[in-house]
Design an enzyme around this catalytic site. Structure first.
Site, PDB file in Angstrom:
ATOM      1  N   THR A 174       0.221 -10.563 -13.146  1.00  0.00           N
ATOM      2  CA  THR A 174       0.946 -12.064 -12.766  1.00  0.00           C
ATOM      3  C   THR A 174       0.394 -12.602 -11.557  1.00  0.00           C
ATOM      4  OG1 THR A 174       2.590 -10.774 -11.169  1.00  0.00           O
ATOM      5  CG2 THR A 174       3.042 -11.130 -13.720  1.00  0.00           C
ATOM      6  N   HIS A 205      -7.889  -2.293  -9.211  1.00  0.00           N
ATOM      7  CA  HIS A 205      -6.744  -1.930 -10.335  1.00  0.00           C
ATOM      8  C   HIS A 205      -7.136  -1.653 -11.735  1.00  0.00           C
ATOM      9  CE1 HIS A 205      -2.681  -2.859  -8.378  1.00  0.00           C
ATOM     10  NE2 HIS A 205      -3.491  -2.982  -7.379  1.00  0.00           N
ATOM     11  N   ARG A 256      -7.188   2.135 -14.409  1.00  0.00           N
ATOM     12  CA  ARG A 256      -6.487   1.795 -15.691  1.00  0.00           C
ATOM     13  C   ARG A 256      -7.258   2.658 -16.943  1.00  0.00           C
ATOM     14  NH1 ARG A 256      -5.989  -4.622 -15.749  1.00  0.00           N
ATOM     15  NH2 ARG A 256      -5.218  -4.755 -13.483  1.00  0.00           N
ATOM     16  N   ARG A 289       0.923  -1.147   0.032  1.00  0.00           N
ATOM     17  CA  ARG A 289       0.189   0.081   0.180  1.00  0.00           C
ATOM     18  C   ARG A 289       0.773   1.214  -0.037  1.00  0.00           C
ATOM     19  NH1 ARG A 289      -4.253  -2.035  -2.212  1.00  0.00           N
ATOM     20  NH2 ARG A 289      -5.669  -3.166  -0.554  1.00  0.00           N
TER      21      ARG A 289
END
Length: 400
Positions: free
Chosen positions: A254, A271, A275, A232
């Site tokens: 991954t 996440h 983006r 974090r």
């Protein structure tokens, strides 16, 4: 064609009036910015802001020769007084072109937000593009635009605008990208310069006159970057920020999906929401073939999970397997990865955890993982032009 930046700040200026934030508190001297306005060859004024005549005088220019004043975005607050002798400001309809007696041609560029962008071609054939705060061009198609000599845009607030322009070839390696409409989102000074350099852009003080088409020594964007940090710490955000002005990025996850783990699924979803929509995602730990291929930039998140997969594959958690060949097999995998990184022609930003500064793990397998991650990070960093350590959301440059 010359451009004088009478202001380079957000519409409210920087520092903002009555704002107690740290960025505003440190926006002093050359880092203080009036609202953005551009004077092109003394003949064209893009955006009329309070005190424009005084700003021009401080920069050694006069507004006496201005033949056209164009507004790029709606202005909040009271109407700005038009200095005596200036023509009334207006806006050009999207797609229409205006030709001035001075030989300048101005084309209105449609945006995906309220406002108008202006593509200006000078008498010398040089071309610049000016975009308003919060705006990005709409309806761009690949190969549909010539490359601009200079782009002035809201690089911090709308990094995707620059990505769109790069995708269609409107911004190329020789384009001078200048950040304007600068607000208090990023601390001024070194941190602002660092973030803009990662985007292939720069900022200049108010009053600066730029020659459109002149070569500017802007730092090259590193081909290989490693971003380290603890849990974090903001390392993934920093890595994503470094590529948000580039189109078609391939995000290499991954960690896999981990079916049934709702907490992990929530992390993955967070996440993805961060983006840009133009990015693609692939879930794999097979990094060597990706590095060997030509293609758009890679963002690898993260090496720590790649190592977990690699250690699983060689059964590194079993002491007997580790001593009987697992250690050698892992070394070969790491060597193959770093060799592929050395040879790659792609832009690569990789994320990894920095775990060596914490508590010593209580188990032999935990200590083994910690040691191997330290070795992997060191080997990967040795092949990178740029290495960052992120602590409490602040990026410390270790190399580059």
């Amino acid at each position: 064609m010359d451009v004088t930046l009478l202001g380079t700040g957000a519409p409210a200026g920087l520092p903002r009036p009555d704002c107690p934030c740290a960025a505003c508190a440190t926006a002093l001297g050359a880092d203080a910015r009036a609202a953005t306005a551009l004077l092109v060859d003394g003949a064209l004024l893009l955006d009329l802001t309070p005190g424009a005549a005084f700003a021009a005088a401080r920069a050694g220019h006069s507004l006496g020769g201005v033949a056209q004043v164009l507004l790029s975005h709606p202005h909040d607050g009271p109407a700005v007084e038009v200095p005596a002798g200036l023509p009334q400001p207006g806006r050009v309809p999207d797609g229409r072109e205006l030709t001035l007696l001075t030989g300048h041609r101005v084309r209105a560029v449609a945006l995906d937000a309220p406002g108008t962008g202006y593509a200006v071609t000078g008498p010398d054939g040089r071309r610049l593009l000016y975009l308003p705060p919060g705006g990005a061009p709409a309806g761009l198609e690949e190969g549909s635009a010539e490359t601009y000599d200079m782009v002035l845009s809201d690089v911090v607030g709308r990094p995707d605008a620059l990505a769109k322009l790069r995708a269609v070839g409107a911004v190329g390696p020789t384009t001078d990208v200048v950040a304007v409409h600068l607000d208090h989102d990023v601390p001024p000074g070194p941190e602002l310069r660092r973030r803009l350099a990662a985007a292939g852009a720069r900022a200049v003080p108010d009053g600066t006159t730029l020659a459109v088409g002149a070569y500017e020594d802007v730092p090259d964007v590193p081909r290989r970057t490693l971003v380290l940090g603890g849990a974090r710490s903001g390392k993934s955000v920093e890595a994503e920020r470094r590529l948000e002005t580039y189109p078609g990025v391939l995000y290499v996850a991954t960690g896999g999906t981990r079916g049934g783990d709702t907490e992990w699924a929530a992390r993955v979803a967070a996440h993805r929401e961060r983006r840009p929509g133009s990015w693609r995602t692939t879930e794999t730990c097979d990094l060597v073939p990706l590095l060997a291929q030509d293609g758009p930039p890679l963002l690898v998140d993260c090496l720590s999970l790649w190592l977990t997969d690699a250690m699983d594959s060689v059964r590194a958690w079993d002491d007997a397997e580790w001593a009987g060949g697992g250690e050698l097999a892992l070394r070969e995998r790491v060597t193959a990865l770093t060799g592929a990184l050395r040879a790659t022609r792609r832009t690569v930003v990789a994320v990894s955890n920095e775990v060596g500064s914490g508590i010593v793990p209580a188990t032999a397998s935990g200590r083994r993982y910690r040691d191997e991650l330290g070795r992997l990070n060191a080997a990967f960093a040795a092949e990178c032009e740029h290495v960052l350590l992120v602590v409490a959301g602040q990026a410390l440059v270790l190399r580059g």
